[in-house]
Scaffold this motif. Structure first.
Motif, PDB file in Angstrom:
ATOM      1  N   ILE A 124      75.429 -73.959  37.047  1.00  0.00           N
ATOM      2  CA  ILE A 124      76.731 -73.499  37.563  1.00  0.00           C
ATOM      3  C   ILE A 124      77.234 -74.504  38.592  1.00  0.00           C
ATOM      4  O   ILE A 124      78.406 -74.910  38.592  1.00  0.00           O
ATOM      5  N   ALA A 125      76.299 -74.932  39.480  1.00  0.00           N
ATOM      6  CA  ALA A 125      76.686 -75.822  40.571  1.00  0.00           C
ATOM      7  C   ALA A 125      77.151 -77.178  40.050  1.00  0.00           C
ATOM      8  O   ALA A 125      78.165 -77.714  40.503  1.00  0.00           O
ATOM      9  N   SER A 126      76.424 -77.733  39.048  1.00  0.00           N
ATOM     10  CA  SER A 126      76.816 -79.074  38.605  1.00  0.00           C
ATOM     11  C   SER A 126      78.164 -79.012  37.901  1.00  0.00           C
ATOM     12  O   SER A 126      78.964 -79.936  37.970  1.00  0.00           O
ATOM     13  N   LYS A 127      78.444 -77.870  37.259  1.00  0.00           N
ATOM     14  CA  LYS A 127      79.749 -77.705  36.611  1.00  0.00           C
ATOM     15  C   LYS A 127      80.858 -77.729  37.670  1.00  0.00           C
ATOM     16  O   LYS A 127      81.865 -78.430  37.527  1.00  0.00           O
ATOM     17  N   ALA A 128      80.628 -76.991  38.753  1.00  0.00           N
ATOM     18  CA  ALA A 128      81.638 -76.938  39.822  1.00  0.00           C
ATOM     19  C   ALA A 128      81.800 -78.305  40.479  1.00  0.00           C
ATOM     20  O   ALA A 128      82.916 -78.745  40.789  1.00  0.00           O
ATOM     21  N   ALA A 129      80.660 -79.010  40.662  1.00  0.00           N
ATOM     22  CA  ALA A 129      80.701 -80.327  41.313  1.00  0.00           C
ATOM     23  C   ALA A 129      81.493 -81.312  40.456  1.00  0.00           C
ATOM     24  O   ALA A 129      82.346 -82.046  40.959  1.00  0.00           O
ATOM     25  N   LEU A 130      81.224 -81.306  39.149  1.00  0.00           N
ATOM     26  CA  LEU A 130      81.900 -82.263  38.254  1.00  0.00           C
ATOM     27  C   LEU A 130      83.398 -81.962  38.171  1.00  0.00           C
ATOM     28  O   LEU A 130      84.223 -82.867  38.069  1.00  0.00           O
ATOM     29  N   CYS A 404      81.957 -89.681  50.530  1.00  0.00           N
ATOM     30  CA  CYS A 404      83.143 -88.823  50.419  1.00  0.00           C
ATOM     31  C   CYS A 404      83.082 -87.958  49.159  1.00  0.00           C
ATOM     32  O   CYS A 404      83.267 -86.739  49.202  1.00  0.00           O
ATOM     33  N   ALA A 405      82.788 -88.573  48.018  1.00  0.00           N
ATOM     34  CA  ALA A 405      82.753 -87.825  46.758  1.00  0.00           C
ATOM     35  C   ALA A 405      81.664 -86.747  46.807  1.00  0.00           C
ATOM     36  O   ALA A 405      81.869 -85.619  46.359  1.00  0.00           O
ATOM     37  N   GLU A 406      80.507 -87.115  47.388  1.00  0.00           N
ATOM     38  CA  GLU A 406      79.401 -86.131  47.464  1.00  0.00           C
ATOM     39  C   GLU A 406      79.787 -84.943  48.319  1.00  0.00           C
ATOM     40  O   GLU A 406      79.480 -83.795  47.998  1.00  0.00           O
ATOM     41  N   MET A 407      80.498 -85.217  49.440  1.00  0.00           N
ATOM     42  CA  MET A 407      80.905 -84.133  50.335  1.00  0.00           C
ATOM     43  C   MET A 407      81.922 -83.231  49.651  1.00  0.00           C
ATOM     44  O   MET A 407      81.870 -82.006  49.785  1.00  0.00           O
ATOM     45  N   LEU A 408      82.844 -83.848  48.931  1.00  0.00           N
ATOM     46  CA  LEU A 408      83.831 -83.069  48.174  1.00  0.00           C
ATOM     47  C   LEU A 408      83.136 -82.123  47.206  1.00  0.00           C
ATOM     48  O   LEU A 408      83.458 -80.933  47.124  1.00  0.00           O
ATOM     49  N   MET A 409      82.163 -82.688  46.463  1.00  0.00           N
ATOM     50  CA  MET A 409      81.447 -81.876  45.473  1.00  0.00           C
ATOM     51  C   MET A 409      80.640 -80.786  46.167  1.00  0.00           C
ATOM     52  O   MET A 409      80.631 -79.635  45.731  1.00  0.00           O
ATOM     53  N   PHE A 431      71.938 -76.718  45.643  1.00  0.00           N
ATOM     54  CA  PHE A 431      72.543 -77.881  44.986  1.00  0.00           C
ATOM     55  C   PHE A 431      73.513 -78.563  45.952  1.00  0.00           C
ATOM     56  O   PHE A 431      73.549 -79.781  46.061  1.00  0.00           O
ATOM     57  N   SER A 432      74.271 -77.743  46.663  1.00  0.00           N
ATOM     58  CA  SER A 432      75.240 -78.352  47.585  1.00  0.00           C
ATOM     59  C   SER A 432      74.509 -79.039  48.748  1.00  0.00           C
ATOM     60  O   SER A 432      74.954 -80.069  49.245  1.00  0.00           O
ATOM     61  N   LYS A 433      73.363 -78.480  49.152  1.00  0.00           N
ATOM     62  CA  LYS A 433      72.566 -79.135  50.206  1.00  0.00           C
ATOM     63  C   LYS A 433      72.070 -80.506  49.732  1.00  0.00           C
ATOM     64  O   LYS A 433      72.088 -81.490  50.470  1.00  0.00           O
ATOM     65  N   ALA A 434      71.616 -80.538  48.459  1.00  0.00           N
ATOM     66  CA  ALA A 434      71.092 -81.802  47.911  1.00  0.00           C
ATOM     67  C   ALA A 434      72.193 -82.855  47.877  1.00  0.00           C
ATOM     68  O   ALA A 434      71.967 -84.020  48.187  1.00  0.00           O
ATOM     69  N   LEU A 435      73.414 -82.431  47.525  1.00  0.00           N
ATOM     70  CA  LEU A 435      74.530 -83.392  47.499  1.00  0.00           C
ATOM     71  C   LEU A 435      74.819 -83.918  48.903  1.00  0.00           C
ATOM     72  O   LEU A 435      75.153 -85.078  49.081  1.00  0.00           O
ATOM     73  N   ARG A 436      74.663 -83.026  49.886  1.00  0.00           N
ATOM     74  CA  ARG A 436      74.924 -83.456  51.280  1.00  0.00           C
ATOM     75  C   ARG A 436      73.865 -84.431  51.770  1.00  0.00           C
ATOM     76  O   ARG A 436      74.063 -85.131  52.754  1.00  0.00           O
ATOM     77  N   GLN A 437      72.719 -84.452  51.065  1.00  0.00           N
ATOM     78  CA  GLN A 437      71.671 -85.388  51.479  1.00  0.00           C
ATOM     79  C   GLN A 437      72.102 -86.845  51.284  1.00  0.00           C
ATOM     80  O   GLN A 437      71.614 -87.731  51.965  1.00  0.00           O
ATOM     81  N   VAL A 496      75.594 -87.548  38.774  1.00  0.00           N
ATOM     82  CA  VAL A 496      75.411 -86.095  38.914  1.00  0.00           C
ATOM     83  C   VAL A 496      74.843 -85.502  37.621  1.00  0.00           C
ATOM     84  O   VAL A 496      73.912 -84.694  37.642  1.00  0.00           O
ATOM     85  N   VAL A 497      75.378 -85.931  36.489  1.00  0.00           N
ATOM     86  CA  VAL A 497      74.921 -85.390  35.203  1.00  0.00           C
ATOM     87  C   VAL A 497      73.439 -85.706  34.990  1.00  0.00           C
ATOM     88  O   VAL A 497      72.629 -84.812  34.724  1.00  0.00           O
TER      89      VAL A 497
END
Length: 523
Positions: A124-130, A404-409, A431-437, A496-497
């Protein structure tokens, strides 16, 4: 009861999962210090040959190390796929996958969330991120000047984390010029890279045409205009009697001389056939002995020998010729053409330059540098930039870099969490925490206070400043659009994919079976 053969082992459930997670996280930790403009290099030394390589290219590091952990090998594979698919982002994809697994491990171990639930949440998270990434992408393909600027910024961003960082503007221009010459093709074969040790990095330059790292035969003309080139792969050695595996008995040296004369006549006839093509330059992959070389030079034909395989293949591609090995039908052989062939000097060495070639998009980058390691790493860096640019020419959308892109996602995924019931919500949040890493690691590598910077960055995005990212030089949050920190949309999407798919695969592991290779009979 043990049903396994001797030396075969099995790890189950918790243990298997833990060993997968630990392996993948260790690998992520290994490469994460190379991420971003302030990333560090690694020295890789081969145990067998002692050869050393200095690099910060994720795929190169991972390819070169021997691993025993199966999950870590999966991460090596995703970085390899990223390298083949886009050419850059190899460290990012590995780090993101390992961070996703780090978060998954907390969920599975501490909060007792079932791995399948984690996988569903990640989906679900990767769908929202993409989706968020897609909405943030910009496309300037319609405006050539703006698009060239995009390409220039992408090249600068790619190079800023590499060895070429100090001269990134110079090399970014060089890479963009080379890729734009390809006129939309993603075939990097047309861009040849020649490495010559000596000089400094900025002595590197882009040369239109094709440079062959060989020398021109003795007594041949050293410069030919409007050249017609025959490219061949054929043996041109005469002085030996070539009757393979046969023994020839002669009853006197006179007979031997006759045999040799016959060989010589055969070679002369071959050279005549070659000259009958009406050519002014003959390039052969194999040796050309003195005798045929002298006949060719008498006819005013330049001969080049030992232009080994890549040289011959590339030259054929670039001059529009074909590689010939028989010369009986001149009308059926495609002859390569170029405006000028001349000898040039680079550093200490003489090389042959073919200018005004048939494939006008062909060019050569001559890389200079202080040591072989430096030049090799410069080549890897430039290859990454060229790959990304050639992909961007096809998929023209761009996004902003610098975290920037990671924070947006990450923020988009957090928005999605609010609508999700059940334990899946925990996984989506992870998932969002991992992107913020990703921005966190960027900041850490630059020696900045990452928790302070990343929270400011998050706040900036919540306040609607959608182009905010990390300015690594100032150690502050700034507009990435103004700084021109641009990345390819295809690259970010692929990161991301790949990372989420690899993480899903490893999370689902609950058994690791290791077996010894079957022994040979009688051992």
């Amino acid at each position: 009861m043990n049903i396994w053969a001797d030396q075969a082992t099995e790890e189950r459930g918790e243990n298997a999962r833990l060993s997968s997670f630990v392996g993948a996280m260790a690998l992520g930790d290994l490469v994460k210090s190379t991420l971003g403009p302030k990333g560090m290099n690694k020295i890789l030394q081969s145990a067998s040959t002692g050869e050393i390589m200095v690099t910060n290219d994720g795929a190169t590091i991972l390819k070169s190390i021997q691993l025993d952990n199966p999950a870590a090998k999966i991460l090596v594979n995703i970085s390899k796929v990223q390298d083949d698919e886009v050419g850059d982002g190899t460290t990012s994809v590995c780090v993101l996958a390992s961070e996703l697994l780090r978060e998954a491990e907390k969920l599975v171990t501490n909060l007792k969330v079932h791995p399948q639930t984690v996988v569903e949440g990640y989906r679900i998270a990767s769908k929202a991120a993409l989706e968020a990434l897609k909405n943030a992408a910009r496309d300037n393909a319609a405006d050539p000047a703006a698009f060239r600027n995009d390409l220039f910024n992408i090249a600068r961003t790619t190079l800023s984390s590499k060895v070429l960082a100090q001269d990134k503007d110079y090399f970014a221009n060089l890479a963009v010029d080379a890729v734009l010459r390809l006129k939309g093709s993603t075939d990097l074969e047309h861009i040849q890279i020649i490495k010559k040790v000596g000089g400094k990095l900025t002595d590197s330059y882009l040369d239109e045409g094709f440079i062959l790292d060989k020398t021109i035969g003795v007594n041949c003309p050293k410069r030919i205009e409007n050249a017609k080139i025959l490219i061949a792969n054929t043996s041109m050695d005469t002085d030996k009697i070539k009757i393979f595996g046969a023994r020839v008995k002669v009853d006197g040296t006179g007979k031997l001389a006759e045999l040799e004369r016959a060989e010589k006549e055969k070679m002369k006839a071959k050279v005549e056939k070659i000259a009958a093509h009406g050519i002014t330059c003959f390039v052969n992959r194999q040796l050309i002995y003195n005798y045929p070389e002298s006949i060719l030079s008498e006819k005013g034909i330049m001969s080049i020998e030992h232009a080994d395989f890549e040289g011959v293949e590339r030259l054929a591609l670039v001059t529009g010729g074909e590689i010939a090995s028989t010369f009986d039908q001149p009308d059926q052989v495609k002859i390569g053409r170029c405006d000028l062939i001349e000898e040039i000097m680079i550093g200490e060495d003489k090389l042959i330059k073919f200018s005004g070639v048939a494939a006008g998009e062909a060019c050569t980058v001559v890389l200079r540098g202080a040591t072989t390691q430096m030049v090799d790493e410069a080549e890897r860096s430039l290859h990454d930039a060229l790959s990304v640019l050639s992909q961007t020419v096809k998929e023209t959308r761009t996004v902003l870099g610098g975290g920037c892109a990671e924070m947006l996602m990450s923020n988009a995924v957090e928005e999605a969490v609010r609508t999700i019931k059940g334990k899946k919500a925990l996984a989506v949040e992870s998932f969002s925490k991992a992107l913020r890493q990703m921005p966190t690691i960027l900041a850490d590598n630059g020696g900045h206070d990452s928790s302070d910077l990343v929270s400011k960055l998050r706040a900036a995005h919540y306040e609607g400043q959608s182009d905010a990212g990390l300015d690594m030089d100032a150690g502050a949050v700034a507009s990435m659009r103004k700084l021109g920190v641009t990345e390819s949309y295809k690259l970010k999407r692929q990161v991301v994919v790949s990372a989420s798919e690899a993480a899903e695969m490893i999370i689902r592991v609950d058994n690791i079976l290791r077996s010894t290779p079957r022994r040979r009979e009688g051992q």
